[in-house]
Design an enzyme around this catalytic site. Structure first.
Site, short mmCIF file in Angstrom:
data_model
loop_
_atom_site.label_atom_id
_atom_site.label_comp_id
_atom_site.label_asym_id
_atom_site.label_seq_id
_atom_site.Cartn_x
_atom_site.Cartn_y
_atom_site.Cartn_z
N HIS A 507 0.83 -1.20 0.00
CA HIS A 507 0.00 0.00 0.00
C HIS A 507 0.87 1.26 0.00
CE1 HIS A 507 -3.50 2.55 1.26
NE2 HIS A 507 -2.53 3.26 1.79
N GLU A 508 1.78 1.32 0.95
CA GLU A 508 2.60 2.54 1.06
C GLU A 508 3.47 2.72 -0.18
OE1 GLU A 508 1.88 4.76 3.11
OE2 GLU A 508 0.57 3.51 4.33
N HIS A 511 1.66 4.65 -2.76
CA HIS A 511 1.79 6.10 -2.60
C HIS A 511 3.15 6.54 -3.15
CE1 HIS A 511 -1.74 6.88 -0.19
NE2 HIS A 511 -1.37 6.09 0.80
N HIS A 514 3.24 7.00 -6.81
CA HIS A 514 2.55 8.23 -7.19
C HIS A 514 3.54 9.41 -7.13
CE1 HIS A 514 -1.72 10.23 -6.73
NE2 HIS A 514 -1.20 10.46 -7.90
ZN LIG Z 1 -2.56 5.29 2.29
#
Ligand SMILES: [Zn+2]
Length: 717
Positions: A507-508, A511, A514
């Site tokens: 998940h991290e 980010h 991105h």
């Molecule tokens: Zn998050």
């Protein structure tokens, strides 16, 4: 002027002296002017000369921050005055771009400072943080409420059609105008004074709230005297608990630290019911049992000040103000979504509870299921139904394998990027690792910091932040960090992750991608500078690769034997995916609704008792099911009172609509390959805030998002 100083989302600086001297950076930062000799006394005042401008953590000390802030604020004030008082006719270049170029030193100092207060804080930094919160807020107001500056922006907006701006520049102009208006630029002088006072109070209290949560989380850790009390935990977990107690001078005892959520992972294994109850109560009572770090009054005060601020700016309540700038747009839309999904989620949770009660009764438990029993009996049921437990998986999830052979491997398969560890660069804590990332064509692209372990000096939860944001305006390449809170194993032991921690690592890194793939001109639009209810979308998409067969096969190997994870075990994990979804959806929706309730109050409606308000709100919204408490309770809900998710906690579920729809797209298109990765990168990840986020979604997906994949995934249909 860069808006995002803080991490997403989610203190004394120990200096590392054991690092080798800086070596020649792979990518040389632009040569800095003559001020460098003077600035050498304070490493914060000049751009770092390390690769990618990674902060010189080995040179930065506590005492550098206060003078650096003072000097950087003065320098920024001068820059702002020069822009506002410029005799030349306002132009996009001499006003908007000039603003975008201003405040670089302050941005750098703040970024490093707030990253460190979150990741490795100490009393000196905490004190400075309390001191700086109102000062930075006042500084921001000095810019946002500067009449001359706003007049220039308005003039440019008026003639915008003649300016022939490119799309990104045009959007930047809109963004600045909107930011100024939302910050109060159109208020009269008296109102502006009132707003400034509110902003200062809000900054101080929000900071205090977060500091209290950290203190309470550390001081509420459960201390156990007898090894029998830990029955159910694995030997490795007991060793960790013993080491944690020893580290705090409690040799011979055992310490179970708290995670920032209401639910505590150890509850899934602890056999003694009264110990589970003690751990649960330690968790939920944080910030509400009196004493110096009690957050009840602070939460009320924050809600009141936000409501007053919203009314001053012309909104009914804070949620309407906050949501206007999100993709959701209105509190009505958010209420509709959350309350629409709540009944099905609670019904699922109640059905799950009935099953758990059956199990308790079958074992002659003789008690009613309580919140502290849920995870324990769920784990029992999981073993019964799917014949596996979390403990069987952990030996296959060694941290380094997960990161390099899992998270990085998936990114290489999708985007062609490659990773090389850099041991020559300084870090702020010895457990932090630095990787250089190269693009598919082999060109140096970014730095990535992996800060995976929990410690008392670190805030709870997991988050990503950037030390340097990509922008073509400054010719900067990104420096991105991921932060998790994985318990440190005893010396010499491997770090074995839970399924949740593996998912969080992916998940991290979503980010991080991105930020890493950002390909924009202006820093204001770099990477994760998008609405909050959009920012969780790429990160959630990246979770899909954690269980993708080709990726799993590559990283999930037994840490001792190297044997691949057995297919039978994987099948069971897959079969159990919808298991316990009622609980997870309900605890999340309850917290999201609670957040909305706090922020949909007018000043006249602010309650006197935070806990009573919380209980009444949960009841009123039909999510007051005692065995499933909200994921965060008011007094330790840092996302909404201390962090940037006020009236925005719904964002995870909102983003998940896009996520689930995108996961479906990857499945339709053949999954893990360069073609799919490159399309997602090009249409979505690289755009940052430079175009309307929903427009970039449509360009990626070819249509508007559909909610069905989410409903299916969460068993809400
Ligand atoms: Zn998050």
């Amino acid at each position: 002027m860069n808006k995002t100083l803080l991490m997403l989302l989610c203190s004394a600086l120990t200096i590392q002296t054991s690092y080798a001297d800086e070596t020649a950076p792979t990518q040389t930062a632009s040569n800095k002017p003559a001020s460098i000799a003077r600035a050498a006394y304070n490493p914060l005042l000049a751009a770092s000369t390390l690769a990618y401008e990674l902060p010189a953590f080995n040179k930065i000390r506590n005492e550098h921050f206060a003078p650096a802030f003072a000097s950087a604020i003065r320098a920024h004030e001068k820059e702002i005055a020069a822009i506002a008082n410029n005799r030349a006719k306002p132009s996009f270049e001499n006003t908007i771009v000039a603003l975008e170029r201003s405040g670089q030193t302050l941005n750098r100092v703040s970024t490093i400072f707030f990253n460190l207060t979150a990741t490795h804080t100490n009393p000196v930094l905490e004190a400075l943080s309390s001191e700086m919160a109102p000062k930075l807020s006042a500084h921001q107001d000095l810019i946002s409420l500067n009449d001359k500056l706003f007049a220039r922006i308005e003039q440019i907006v008026k003639v915008r059609d003649q300016l022939k701006l490119d799309a990104e520049s045009s959007r930047l102009l809109d963004r600045y105008y909107t930011d100024f208006v939302r910050a109060g630029a159109k208020l009269d002088a008296t109102q502006k004074e009132k707003l400034k006072a509110l902003n200062a109070q809000l900054a101080t209290l929000g900071n205090q709230f977060s500091q209290n949560v950290l203190k309470e989380t550390n001081s509420s850790a459960l201390v156990l005297e007898h090894k029998e009390d830990l029955a159910g935990l694995s030997d490795a977990e007991i060793q960790i608990a013993a080491a944690a107690a020893k580290a705090k001078g409690m040799d011979g005892k055992f310490l179970i630290p708290l995670m920032n959520t209401t639910g505590q992972p150890a509850i899934a294994s602890l056999e003694k019911r009264e110990i589970r109850q003690r751990l649960h109560e330690a968790s939920v009572n944080r910030g509400s049992h009196g004493g110096e770090s009690d957050n009840r009054k602070i939460a009320i005060e924050l809600a009141r000040l936000r409501a007053e601020r919203a009314q001053l700016l012309g909104y009914t309540h804070y949620a309407d103000y906050g949501l206007e700038d999100e993709t959701a747009k209105t509190s009505t839309a958010v209420n509709k979504m959350l309350s629409g999904l709540a009944p099905a989620a609670v019904a699922n949770a109640k059905a799950e509870a009935a099953e758990l009660q059956k199990l308790i009764d079958a074992k002659q438990g003789g008690f009613q299921l309580a919140a502290w029993d849920w995870a324990y009996y769920t784990e029992q049921l999981r073993k019964e139904k799917y014949a596996f437990d979390d403990g069987q998986l952990r030996p296959y999830f060694e941290l380094n394998q997960v990161l390099e052979k899992g998270v990085f491997f998936a990114a290489t398969k999708l985007y062609g990027i490659t990773f090389k560890e850099r041991k020559d660069l300084p870090v702020y804590h010895p457990s932090v690792r630095v990787y250089e990332i190269f693009d598919a064509d082999g060109k140096p692209m970014a730095l990535f910091l992996a800060d995976m372990y929990a410690r008392d000096s670190k805030r709870g939860g997991a988050w990503m932040n950037s030390y340097v944001e990509q922008s073509h305006l400054f010719g900067k390449k990104p420096v991105i960090a991921n932060h998790l809170n994985i318990p440190q194993p005893p010396a010499g032991e491997p770090t074995l992750l839970t399924v949740d921690e593996v998912k969080t690592a992916f998940h991290e890194f979503g980010h991080a991608l991105h930020g890493l793939f950002s390909n924009v001109k202006y820093p204001r639009f770099s990477g994760t500078n998008v609405p909050r209810d959009f920012v969780e979308y790429p990160s959630q998409v990246n979770e899909m690769w954690a269980t993708w067969p080709e990726v799993l096969k590559n990283y999930a190997k037994h840490y001792q034997t190297g044997a691949p994870i057995p297919q039978t075990l994987l099948d069971k994990v897959a079969a159990s995916k919808k298991f316990n979804q009622g609980y997870t959806t309900t605890e999340y929706i309850a917290a999201s609704l609670l957040d909305q309730r706090w922020h949909q109050l007018t000043p006249a409606q602010i309650p006197a008792d935070a806990i009573a308000f919380e209980q009444a709100a949960l009841k009123d919204m039909g999510v007051d099911f005692a065995p499933v408490p909200p994921r965060y309770r008011t007094t330790y809900f840092s996302h909404i009172f201390g962090g940037g998710y006020s009236a925005g906690y719904y964002a995870y579920l909102w983003s998940e609509v896009l996520d689930a729809d995108t996961v479906e797209w990857f499945h339709e298109q053949g999954g893990l390959n360069r073609k799919n990765g490159d399309w997602f990168r090009q249409q979505l990840l690289s755009r940052g805030g430079s175009i309307d986020p929903m427009e970039s979604f449509r360009q990626f997906r070819g249509r508007d998002p559909k909610i069905e994949p989410l409903l299916l995934r969460r068993g809400l249909k």
